[in-house]
Every structure is written in structure tokens, then in C-alpha cells.
Design an enzyme around this catalytic site. Sequence first.
Site, PDB file in Angstrom:
ATOM      1  N   LYS A  23       0.583  -1.054  -0.291  1.00  0.00           N
ATOM      2  CA  LYS A  23      -0.023   0.116  -0.106  1.00  0.00           C
ATOM      3  C   LYS A  23       0.779   1.274  -0.032  1.00  0.00           C
ATOM      4  CE  LYS A  23      -3.816  -0.369   2.362  1.00  0.00           C
ATOM      5  NZ  LYS A  23      -4.502  -0.530   3.803  1.00  0.00           N
ATOM      6  N   ARG A  93      -3.337   2.956   8.758  1.00  0.00           N
ATOM      7  CA  ARG A  93      -3.886   1.903   8.234  1.00  0.00           C
ATOM      8  C   ARG A  93      -2.422   1.012   8.233  1.00  0.00           C
ATOM      9  NH1 ARG A  93      -7.215   3.240   2.673  1.00  0.00           N
ATOM     10  NH2 ARG A  93      -8.110   1.335   3.196  1.00  0.00           N
ATOM     11  N   GLY A 102      -8.460  -7.462   4.731  1.00  0.00           N
ATOM     12  CA  GLY A 102      -9.477  -7.699   5.747  1.00  0.00           C
ATOM     13  C   GLY A 102      -8.896  -8.280   6.941  1.00  0.00           C
ATOM     14  N   MET A 104      -6.330  -7.028   8.531  1.00  0.00           N
ATOM     15  CA  MET A 104      -5.519  -6.034   9.481  1.00  0.00           C
ATOM     16  C   MET A 104      -6.397  -5.055   9.695  1.00  0.00           C
ATOM     17  SD  MET A 104      -2.333  -7.481   9.664  1.00  0.00           S
ATOM     18  CE  MET A 104      -1.495  -6.060  10.178  1.00  0.00           C
ATOM     19  N   ARG A 337      -4.034  -1.500  -5.748  1.00  0.00           N
ATOM     20  CA  ARG A 337      -2.985  -2.723  -5.838  1.00  0.00           C
ATOM     21  C   ARG A 337      -3.634  -3.728  -6.974  1.00  0.00           C
ATOM     22  NH1 ARG A 337      -5.800  -4.780  -0.283  1.00  0.00           N
ATOM     23  NH2 ARG A 337      -8.094  -4.895  -0.905  1.00  0.00           N
ATOM     24  N   HIS A 456     -16.500  -8.443   2.789  1.00  0.00           N
ATOM     25  CA  HIS A 456     -15.724  -9.562   3.124  1.00  0.00           C
ATOM     26  C   HIS A 456     -15.861 -10.925   2.702  1.00  0.00           C
ATOM     27  CE1 HIS A 456     -14.047 -12.311   6.248  1.00  0.00           C
ATOM     28  NE2 HIS A 456     -13.061 -11.646   6.137  1.00  0.00           N
ATOM     29  N   ARG A 618       3.202 -49.516  -7.638  1.00  0.00           N
ATOM     30  CA  ARG A 618       4.053 -49.373  -6.338  1.00  0.00           C
ATOM     31  C   ARG A 618       3.557 -50.997  -5.733  1.00  0.00           C
ATOM     32  NH1 ARG A 618       2.879 -45.728  -1.512  1.00  0.00           N
ATOM     33  NH2 ARG A 618       0.986 -46.868  -1.548  1.00  0.00           N
ATOM     34  N   SER A 764      11.412 -42.426  -6.847  1.00  0.00           N
ATOM     35  CA  SER A 764      10.159 -41.661  -6.672  1.00  0.00           C
ATOM     36  C   SER A 764       9.995 -41.334  -5.312  1.00  0.00           C
ATOM     37  CB  SER A 764       8.869 -42.257  -7.308  1.00  0.00           C
ATOM     38  OG  SER A 764       7.926 -41.690  -7.079  1.00  0.00           O
ATOM     39  N   CYS A 831       5.955 -38.619  -5.807  1.00  0.00           N
ATOM     40  CA  CYS A 831       4.469 -39.145  -5.591  1.00  0.00           C
ATOM     41  C   CYS A 831       3.779 -38.772  -4.265  1.00  0.00           C
ATOM     42  CB  CYS A 831       4.201 -40.543  -6.280  1.00  0.00           C
ATOM     43  SG  CYS A 831       5.224 -41.785  -5.112  1.00  0.00           S
ATOM     44  N   TYR A 851       9.773 -35.495 -13.082  1.00  0.00           N
ATOM     45  CA  TYR A 851       8.361 -35.278 -13.031  1.00  0.00           C
ATOM     46  C   TYR A 851       7.693 -35.396 -11.433  1.00  0.00           C
ATOM     47  CZ  TYR A 851       8.088 -40.257 -11.726  1.00  0.00           C
ATOM     48  OH  TYR A 851       7.860 -41.368 -11.031  1.00  0.00           O
TER      49      TYR A 851
END
Lengths: 875, 875
Positions: A23, A93, A102, A104, A337, A456, A618, A764, A831, A851
Site C-alpha cells: 500500500k 492503516r 481484511g 489487518m 493494488r 468480506h 508400487r 520416486s 509421488c 516429473y
Amino acid sequence: MTTKYVYLFKEGNASMKNLLGGKGANLADMTSLGMPVPQGFTVTTEACNDYYANKKVIKPEIIKQIFAALEATEKEYGKTFGDPNDPFLVSVRSGARASMPGMMDTILNLGLTNVSVKGLAKLTNNPRFAYDSYRRFIQMFADVVMEIDKENFEHLLEAMKHEKGVELDTDLNADDLEKLVGQFLVKYEELKGQPFPQDPREQLIEAITAVFRSWDNPRANTYRRLNHIPYEWGTAVNVQGMVFGNMGDDSGTGVAFSRNPSDGTNELYGEYLFNAQGEDVVAGIRTPKPIAELKKDNPALYEQFFNISKKLEAHYRDMQDMEFTIERGKLYMLQTRNGKRTAQAALKIAIDLVNEGVLTKKEAVLKVEPAQLDALLHPQFNPAALKKARVITTGLNASPGAATGRVAFTAERAKELKAKDGLPVILVRQETSPEDIEGMIVSSGILTSRGGMTSHAAVVARGMGTCCVAGAGAVRVYESKKYFEVNGEKFSEGDWISLDGSTGKVYGEKVETQDATVSGDFATLMAWADEFRALKVRTNADNPRDAKVAYNYGAEGIGLCRTEHMFFEADRIPAVREMIVAKNKAEREKALAKLLPMQRQDFIGLYKEMKGYAVTIRYLDPPLHEFVPTAEKDIRDLAKEMGLSYEELNATIEGLHETNPMLGHRGVRLSVTYPEIAEMQTRAVIEAAIQVNKEGMKVVPEIMIPLVGEVKELQMIKDVVVATAEKVIKESGVKLEYLVGTMIEIPRACITADEIAKEAEFFSFGTNDLTQMTFGFSRDDAGKFLGDYYEKKIFASDPFAHIDQKGVGKLMQIAVELGKKVRPDLKLGICGEHGGDPLSVEFCHNIGLTYVSCSPFRVPIARLAAAHANIKNPR
Amino acid sequence: MTTKYVYLFKEGNASMKNLLGGKGANLADMTSLGMPVPQGFTVTTEACNDYYANKKVIKPEIIKQIFAALEATEKEYGKTFGDPNDPFLVSVRSGARASMPGMMDTILNLGLTNVSVKGLAKLTNNPRFAYDSYRRFIQMFADVVMEIDKENFEHLLEAMKHEKGVELDTDLNADDLEKLVGQFLVKYEELKGQPFPQDPREQLIEAITAVFRSWDNPRANTYRRLNHIPYEWGTAVNVQGMVFGNMGDDSGTGVAFSRNPSDGTNELYGEYLFNAQGEDVVAGIRTPKPIAELKKDNPALYEQFFNISKKLEAHYRDMQDMEFTIERGKLYMLQTRNGKRTAQAALKIAIDLVNEGVLTKKEAVLKVEPAQLDALLHPQFNPAALKKARVITTGLNASPGAATGRVAFTAERAKELKAKDGLPVILVRQETSPEDIEGMIVSSGILTSRGGMTSHAAVVARGMGTCCVAGAGAVRVYESKKYFEVNGEKFSEGDWISLDGSTGKVYGEKVETQDATVSGDFATLMAWADEFRALKVRTNADNPRDAKVAYNYGAEGIGLCRTEHMFFEADRIPAVREMIVAKNKAEREKALAKLLPMQRQDFIGLYKEMKGYAVTIRYLDPPLHEFVPTAEKDIRDLAKEMGLSYEELNATIEGLHETNPMLGHRGVRLSVTYPEIAEMQTRAVIEAAIQVNKEGMKVVPEIMIPLVGEVKELQMIKDVVVATAEKVIKESGVKLEYLVGTMIEIPRACITADEIAKEAEFFSFGTNDLTQMTFGFSRDDAGKFLGDYYEKKIFASDPFAHIDQKGVGKLMQIAVELGKKVRPDLKLGICGEHGGDPLSVEFCHNIGLTYVSCSPFRVPIARLAAAHANIKNPR
């Protein structure tokens, strides 16, 4: 040189976000862009950290700098703080590095006192405004700074409205409000034992302290944990000259987005209220007007705001969420923002910005948060069921998606209901507040009777990807009586209702849902993501149904098929139990022979759905006692069924009992004891592959041995696997490739990965078990103390949700390095459930895995997360 | 170049132990020293490994080399293998790198056939000798090579003796034995389905194969595991020309030690039998004569042997264990090796050799095996109780020490009895054999009715440090009827008896034992050891009694005081339970306040016994459910006692239940939830130290936080500890030093040890838990599969007994390195049970720990092991 803890807006810039918070940095930025920003200053995040380091006291040096900045700001306005005739007022603020909407606390109108309120009334010739401002300030200060429940003041306000027979605050006149202020001051002194502070400087320091303190409140901590915001960041505090939206009907306040945050349409989107202060809009106490009406109400002002909005969007190259105030017809920008948005909106905005030439594809991919996709992938209503469903009312379509569930009226009850049976819950409230956050998390949908698109409930639900219908005015909530009424019909706690967050419709019954269908924007962005990622994405699937879903979501193979899930099915469990009670190898083999054709069929199904992609199987993992009953009656029944005496079966079952099942006779240890299990499973895997390949596919099964901690375990079972496989392949007369690898899920496996890699053709990472063993606590038992760990800030997040990079991740890195040293082309996957968590995916990319494998619904999330990871840190 | 797999004795030397085995290398060595060694050759350990690598087949190349060596040996003797008139006969014996007495199989008289036995009879003019040799050979070959139970032949032998009315084998004449040979051959063919092999070359290769095979038999595997002999070493095979102790009364065989292996006296010590072959002496079938009698029987031969014995001792600079045979009055040396000895003897011999100028102190220290000291440190009989105890018979004092226990007649029953209630067991047998090894391990003492000082029972018991009385001829064992009789008195299974292994006395009742008193030799050697070690040795002690024992054994502080052990005591447990059921902090603090004075008193006691040495106090570690009952009745009783409803207490107890208690709410996690526990314990630790120091001591307490996996856990509790300690110290007005450190027992703690070292002033490795978590199995549950792991050679030894250096040890090394990087003077200890294991102590020395901590009785063992470690690898 002393540290600079306070910056005037004129002194900051957009690059100082870490120090000034989002901010503060943007206020400085807007100032330098020449936009109409009420001037002020920012107390830095460093000052906040200093406050915590310094036993929660702001040190004199910082206070000195605050007052110096205040003086400079007073000069800017030509007013003086505490001036009895023309008081300079400010807002205080919070503003952290990451947006925490919302979460703070904010204080407006700070600087007013019993004396200066009179001066303000006189000066503005608007006593109503002056007393309205003062009563708001007293209430906010009492609430935020002194932790006095605001209910105390709201009761007085309600009583006053009742006395005057009016409905809205705005209907109260100056005298009413002056009287109310008197009541507030009495109440304040009654509750605090001291009068309301009349020194504006004391007010200011108390307020700044309260903002710092709010950084550590429970809901901020919860929000941070859910959003991975480090506690160490701290919050900045913005002190800004007040402009007033409550100076009369030529004044007002509003929030708006530069594009529609719900669906992404390129249109100004928001709400405003005349004669109000900011909190009135977001708190949802009065239902505000859509921003489009401002065009009629005040075309010039609309035009000015619209232009600013476009300028800011272009400047930040993203959709903006802005707060503004109109004081006596003049527009002021209070904040801007990057706006929170739904997943659908995120996709559309990202793609539009590419088409508009603002962003590159790569940048666009980064604009969509992987976790957000979840909302798109979850079930929608079944259209046929929906047709028949009865709409009981319609509210605002605040957060898209479909939800069906039982009604709960408090966050507490929502959690309880959900915990009880796991069935979905819908939280129904007049309006939500930050205290409701945990109830909102467990709920499938949120329905509020008051508040708008930026209330909110709406903002938070969108952020979480939870369906929300807001401001459904026909709904009257009787929280204490546990029912709501809509058009004369009553719905009690536990009754089923359904919400369509995309249309705002509320249904008075359970409505069947179905899998999401993914839209064109989704496909476009995912295709871009796939261009940029290096990690492959596989899925965890134990049956053809899941495999199919995952394939459609882009899975490039199965990374984990848990064969035991098949063992639990009704037609198999008798044979499994027969194997368990077998007295010798021959009996065990007989039982296994019964399982063989079923397992083979399972694998055929998986291979076919994966259409040639690798399938990792497995071998049996859980301890055998999981397959047998423990209650005496069940054991008696089973004994009868199996033709055994109760005593005999019970003795077998007791023999299987383990003190720490997690650390017991499971995984590869089972195969070491009973190699015939691995033999049967190998036969099933290989025979199935041969059969499918004969039909023209090219499956390369990957056989995965779980829970290996010592290479000789793997060696022994690999010998069994290879001997069996080669025999089956020879019998069949065809050729077949297959790999034998292992899970890496035991710390010792990581530490000795060089030895293990000599035998394993792939690793894995089983990060569920690895996390348990690295930390030395089991997931089942950690629930008892993890709450304390979050509360005491020992853990910032759940290590079962996000890979613990310092510990578990370090072990993974060691394993990767040791493994690759021995076998440079070692295939590396993950995995555990972390495979579908964007933070963990990024980590897996960074340490060089091949992967990730995750649940089918997480596949697109993992694909996008993998793209983000590779864009940020290209391989 | 082809590998040389076979070496003539003339080709080898003492340095080739790894290749030729201990026996082979020493035979070569004795040959080069010019001693009377029957010549032959050694098949190498490499050939054994090749055999296993080659699917248990000896490859042709090796067979070729064997026959070549055989030919060379034949030439040496001028005889031919398989010659019908004058057959060359050989013995085939195993010989591994490390001595494995009685664990491997031997075959004598190999080369005899139906034809050549006649030639031998004629040639020697001694048909009795020829047939005696043949019947022995058939039996050994059948047993060792063909795995036919030797009972089959012994029955025939017994029947023959019965038929002839004689007691001893030597009373059978040539005809009897010839007849017996005929019966043996029939029996052999009956059981094997094929005749006894008549080709000596076939016999030889079969016999060598059998020796290789015996390397992998279960008792060899067990022995190796207990003695840390790697499977990979393999065994060599020695083929040696036969000399015959059974050629008549001018022939004989014996074994002897160059010094007394029981007490170390410098005297020739051993036994021999006339007209016998080697196995007769060790198997204990006939009770042999003491070696001293040879001096009378044949002074010249005694003299010759004595000189050889002295020469060998000087050569090897250690006490020798020798086998010899006398063939028609001529002495032959069959083997020599460093002799096994009791701990007492080891001490005396080592010290004597220093005094004789043979060894340096350093070398002497290395001659005593740390584990052996155990035997010296265990209880002896209480002299008062002993005075009253009734001696029922006296046997040979085969292995010193005192034992009291219940009688068991088989290894199996010994194990069962011991497992049932943990009370001590005494194994009573006619004679033991390698099959009994596991029963011998669990027994506190061993009593045999036959066999001498070098019988299997005696040798093995001495090696294990177990008390043994052998050859107690008055004892008649009726194994199948489960009793033994001595002088008309019956003792049944389960009856208590006592043995004094130092005097040979057997007592017919339970005799109270007491702590060992350590002799002068012990003190001398320990003092030498202390000169050479770098590691400090502390003890694990929870009470002043143990602390005192440890102090007397040389402990240099307490490395682990488990405070929870104090919590379990009858006067504390009510307060502990009160704390557990407390509904809030105030109630909990009230309960803790009751524990405070008791804990303080405990610590005062420990500090005083340690006389200023550091005392490390571990804070509460076990999960709270360990302190409450689980059976309904007990819960009801406790509820009554505590004034709670059953339901209430039961709910609390159920709430404490954990799925994996090992991985649950324990250790530092308890303090995180209930910091008031750490507060109370700190108060007790510090107040006690202040009080003791006021009395003139200088205690520095070391506060140890268990189960830390994340530095923030330690940080939080350290804050509590330091705040409390500083407060108490300030109150007292005196100064006090104390340290705050942590256990390192979780893999994550090792991996993040650099962070943890920022807060911890010392690390103490908790290798019990660290082993469990690194391997991912719990000690309680691993019992189910560890047997399979040994059998399948996945584990060479129990990782809970010896630190797993590759995995757990690697993590320890990582922790040491990371910790020292941050805090170079970090104190590093170990307090797991490994702290008293010599192999683990050596490892701890090598990775640079400051101290090890072990149970009081293991302190001297650790001191000696630490000296060994530093001598081998000086710091």
C-alpha cells in the site's frame, strides 16, 4: 547514520515494497504519477520488526521520525494536528508487503477530540459530519487499539436508531450523533477505566502500535500460514491525511476494479456509497451502488476515475483494485493494488492482456496463480438435476462455482458439522467478518444476506476459490435460533441447500454436482504453460476412472498406482486374507494365485487409459493388519467365513499387531519376508503389459518397490522381479521393456542414495513418509500439537502440505545428487501429496526432478506451477 | 595371468591371512619357521567367494589348481592319493580370516576307500587303526558333506559297544570296527540312495565344496553377526596330509595354550588323549588328560612341544592356542592361533607381556577386547550367601564368573524360559554343540556333564564371557524327561541352581549375587587405557545408586539422566497424573509444584555422587499416556482415587491415545504445549545445583531438551529455561553456570544442525531414536522381520546394537560438521545405548565426539574401546 524508519509518500517509490509494504509503495508511486492522493507517510516494516525485537515498544528514535513526518505532512495541508479550530485528521492503516485483505485493522478520523470536533463542526459548517466522524473514530479506536468489543458501541447506535425510528445511520442527524458520541465516551471510560485520550499525538502512537500488534493476531497468523507469508516480513503503517466521504451527499467512498474480478470482462467494476466512509462499503452494512451508476450521478467524476483506472492498469500491467473517496465533489485515490480475481477472471484477463499487447505469453502465464485453478476443476451442478431444482432466492454472484451442503450459522458449527461426517457444509451469515475465516475454509459455499461484491465474504471466497452468493437480501438469518427464513420458508441448521456462485441462485435442496468442464481460456493458458515447463506431470491413480480424469487433465503417465487399494475391494479381500493366514509358502501362493488375474485386469485397465504413457506400479505397501478386522465380533464372523477357529484367527491377527504401524512390517519388508507377493505382482504387471502391447500399445511398466532403506533390500526384491519378469516375457515370446525402481521415502534411502541408485532405475520421492520420518512425527498424531506449533510460530506451515525445504527438501537434494552421481540418467519423480502443491512443485523443479505426480484434479495446477517454476528459474 | 587360488604351505606366509585364512597363513608361517607341520595346501578365500559368485559351483580352473597342489603334496610324502596299498590321506578343514571356533566343519582321513583301508591295515600292520580311521571318515563325510545326521552312525557305534559290553571306543577291536564300517556303509547307502564314494578325488572336491557351503550355514551366520565378521570375507580350505593320533598308544592328539586361558598364568595349559583323533578332545566324548601329565608320559615330547609353544608365543607376541598330534611318538603341529581367553586372563597376559618386555603398554591395551571386560564387571556371589549355599557337585572351572538361574535342558527351552519372564536361565547339557549357540547366548551360565576345558561349551562360554562349569561327571542329564540327577538328588526344568565358573562348584539353589570387585590387573590396564584415549566417558544414570557404580567404574559425568524414570516412582506418579488430567495451566502448575521438591532432591543426589562432574539432565520425554493405565478396571480405580468420574478420566486417557506413539506427542513437543513442565524442571535443576554448590561442590548442570527437529522448538524452550534459571539464580544471590543443549535424535535435527547449533551449547546424539527414524522402523516392531533380514543377509548386524555407519553414522557426521561450523567449541556426546558398544565408540571417536555416555557397567568397556580407537586413529 541512523536508519530511516519513516518515509513521506513523496520520498518513496514502487520498488520499495519490502520496506513500505504494498500500500505504501503504491501510494508513493501514485503520488509520483501525479494522481490525487491525500498525502501522508509510511512507517516501515523495519520499524514493525524493531517493535517486536524491542519487547513490543516503539523506540524513541522511531517516534521522533514519525512526528517529523507528521509535521511535514501538516505543512502540506497547512493544518495542524490537534488544532482545536481546524484539526488535521489522519487515517492509520496497515500495509504489508503482500496484500492481506481484511486481515489487518484500520483507524479513520484520528486526531479528533472533544474540543476539535466542535471546531470541525464549525469550520465545515457540518456538525452532522463532525460528530459522525468522531463517533466512528471512537468506535474504531476502542475496537482496534483498546480491544473493546465493537458490539458495545453498535448496541448504542442501534438503540439510537430505534429511538429515532430510523433504519439507516444516515438518517440520524447531528444532534443524534452528538448525543451518541457522548454515550460512546461514557461507555469507553466505563469499560477502560480511563477517559478517551484527548491528545492526538497519544492517539497516533497508540494507533500505530495497534497496527504493529495486529500483525501478530490469530487471524493474521492463520492467513499468513494459508498464504505462505513469512512472519518476518512485518507490516508497514500508512498515516494519511483524511479526506471525507461522509461530508454529505456530494461526498462518498467506493472501491472498484479496473476489470471484472469475477469473470474478467474489461469493464470498470465496483461499488460506491454516498455520504459514507470506506468501511461502510466493504463491511456491507449498507448495500452500495454499482460503479456504473456513478456515470449518471456524476459523469465528470466517473470519467476522471475511469481514466485513472486505465492509467494505473497500464502502469502496473495488471488489473487494479482501487479505493477512492469523493470529498465535496473532489476525487481522491486512497489505494491501488493488483486485484484479487477468480480463476476464470484470471485466465481471461491474462489472455486479454496478451491480446492487447500488454503482456507476453510468459508474463501472462505468471499472472495466473496455480492454486486458483482448483476452483475451475471442481464439480459443477449436473444440468439435468439443476433444471428440476427449486430456486428459493437470488443474491449476488460473488464467487463462481457450485456448492451443495448442510446449513451452518456460525464458523464454529460449520467446522463441527464438517468434522463430524465429512459431508459438505454451507456457511450462512448476515455478513462474514475476519473472525469467520476458519469456518469459511471448511465450507463448500458461503451465503450472506447483506454486503456486496466487495464485501468480506465475497473477497475472501474468491481468494479461496470457494463458491459464494452474497447480499441475498430476502434471506433473514436468525443465528441464535439456528434457522433462516426466505419468503416464509424456514431452513434449519443441517438442512441441505445449494448455491450457484456464478449466477447467484440459491436452491432449497441438495443438487447433484458433476465434474467441471474446462473452458477455452483454460485450454489456451494451459497450452502456453506447457510451452514453458520442464517438469513432466503424472498422476496418482489406482483405477481406470481416475486415470481417465487425469489423462483428460493432461497427465503424462501414472506416477503412483497403489496396488493395495485394489486389495481392499470386496472381491479381493477374501483372497488377501487367505494369504495372510496362510501357514506356509504353498498356502500363500495358492491365495496369491487367486489375486493374480484380478491384478492383471486392473493393470490392463490402467495401461489402456494411459495410452502408452508410463505407468508406475508400487508393490504392496501397508502392514498386513490393515486387511483384517480387530473387533471380536468381526473376527468371529471372518473366522466362520474362512473355516478357521476364532482362537486361531485371533492369534494370527494378534501376531500382526504393531506398536508403531508406521514403523512396522510394511513396504519392501513384506516382500523380504514373502517374496512370493512380489512374484505375483510382477507376473500381473508384466502379463498385463504384454497383453496390452499385443493390442498395439507400447506400455513400459515401471515397477516401484516401496520403503527401501538399504540397497540390499532392493537388490533382493529386484532379483525376484527380474527373474519373474524375464520368465513371463520368455514364455510370451514377445519383447517388453520395463523399469525397476524405488520409492525414496526413508531418510536412510536419501543418505545412501548412491548405493541405491546402482540398483534402481528410477527414484520416486514419497514425501509423505519422508516427512514423517525426517521430522519424527506421524501425521495421525501430529494433529495434537501442530496447532501449538503454528500458534507459537515454530512452524510457518504444514509440512504435509508444503515440502519442508530445509529438512525434507535437503534430504531430497542429497538423494538427487548422490543418485545422479552413480546413474546420470536416473529418472526422478515425486509421488507424495506434495506433488500437487505449487510451492512444492517449484522446489521439485529447482532440484532437478523429472516429473511430479499428483491427484487427477491437481494435474493442471501442477502443470501451471511447473511452468511458473521454469519461467522463474529456467533449466 | 590366471588367479592363483591354491597355495602350498611352503608358498604362503603370515601376511597372507586375508587370502589363506588364519589357519592357512599360520601353517605356512610355521612351515617357514621349520616346525614339524604335516604339509599340504590352502584353497583361498577368493575361491570361496568365486564359488558363491558362480552359483555354488567350484569352477574347473580352481579344481585344476587343487589337483596340481595335491600332486605336489603327494610328492612331498612320496605317496599317492587313492593308492590301494599305501593311500595318501588328508584332512580338509575350514580356515577363515577370523577364528570361528567350532563353527565350521572338518573332515579327517579323507582318501580312504573300501580297497585302500585294507592296504592301510596291511601296511601299518594295524587293522584296528585302519578301520577306526575309515569309520570316522565315513561318519564325518556323511555328516559334513552329505548332511546325514551323525546320530545314525552313533547309534550303530553305541549298539556295537553294548553288544561287546565295553564302554569306550578304544575297547573295540579291529574286527568290531571292520564290522562297524560295513554297517556304516550300508546305512550310508540306505539314507543317500547311493553308495559311499570310492573315488578319493571325488571325496576331496565334495569335501572342499562342503567347507565352502558351511560358510553360509545358520550357525556360521549367527556367529559372524555376533562377532562382526563380514560375510564377504569367505573361508579358505586347508588340505593337509594326515598324521594319526589313533595309531595306538604311542599316538595321540591334543590342544594346548601357551598360557592359562582362564586366569592367564604363564604355564602350558591343555589336554591330550592317547590313541585318538582331534575331534575326540574337543567334542568331549572322552575326558582327556591335562597336558602336564605328558611330562610324565613322555618328557622329551613334552619338552619339544613346550619349546615350540614358547617359540610361537614369542613369534606372534601373544598367547597361542595350538593343536598337535603324536604319530607313533613323533610330534606334529596341526595349527596355532592367538588363543581365546577370559577377560581376567587377557588382562594378566597383557600386563605380563609388558613386564616381560614383549609388548609396549599401547600394544598391551590393544590385546584386551573391550567387550570382554563385561565378564569382570558382572555380579559375583555374595560371600555370605555363598557360605550357606549347598554345593551339589564340582566340575571344571571352564569360564569364570557367577550365575544363578532356572535349569533348562535345551537351547530352545532356555530361550523360551528367558523370554517368558526375563529371569536368568542356566543351560544344563551333557555336552553342547554349535547348534546350541543361541540358547547359550541367553543363558546366564552353562553346566555340562562331559567334556573338558577345551570342549565346545568351555571355549564358547569363555568367548562370550558367560560363566561355565564343564565336565561335571556326577551330573546325569535326562534331557527328554527334563531333569538331571546328581548323587541321587533330582533337579527339574525350572529349578534354581547356581554355578561358580571360577571354582567349578555347582550349588543346588539360588545364591544371591553382588557387584563385581575389580582386580589390580583391571585397574592397571584401565589406567594405561586412560593414558591413550581422547574420548571422555560418561554414564547414563537416573538415580544416585547407578551414578555411584558408574563413578567407581571411572565415569566422568552423567551424559543422560532420564527424568521420567523418577516420575514413575510410587510417590510421584499421583502428582504426574494430576498434571496430566489438569484442565488448565493453573491446575497443571499446582500438580507440578508437588513434583518440584522431589525432582530437586533427585538432582541433589545425582550431583553429589558425581562430585563436580557434569550432569546432563534430559527433560520429560515419553508421551503422557505412558503414565496412565489403559485397562478399564485400573482406570476406574484411578478415577476413584483422583476423585474423578470414570467417564471423565477415560476421556482424558482416550484423548492421549496415539497411533504411533514413537512418532507422537513427546519430547520437546510436550514442553511446547506445556512450557510449565520445563519451567518446573529448570527450577529443580538449578535450585539443586545452587544448594550443592553452597556445600562446596562445583556442579555445572547441562540441561538437555529431547527430540528437537527444528531450531525454533529449542529456541522457545530455551527461552523458558533461561528465564526461569536466571530468576532462580537471582533469587539465590549466588552465581551458577549451566548449559542448555539438545538431543540430536531426529533426522531433521542432523540436517539442520547448523541452525540448531546456534541455540544449543551441546549436542548429544540419541542414537536409539535416530536409528529408528533413519531406518523408518521401530525397535518394538522390527523384531518381526529382523530375523528375515539377517537370514537374507540384508543386515549384517543389529543396527540397535552397533551404529549403522552408512546411514545413521552419516547423519551424525553431517550434524557434527554443520554444528561445528557454527559453534567450533560445540560439546558433542552420545547417550544412546550405542555409547557402550566398542564398535560404536570407535566410530564416535573417529567423527570427533567429545564423550560417550553408557550404562554404568559399560563404562570400563567404553574407556578401553576409546583407548583402542585413539591408538588406531590418533586425534
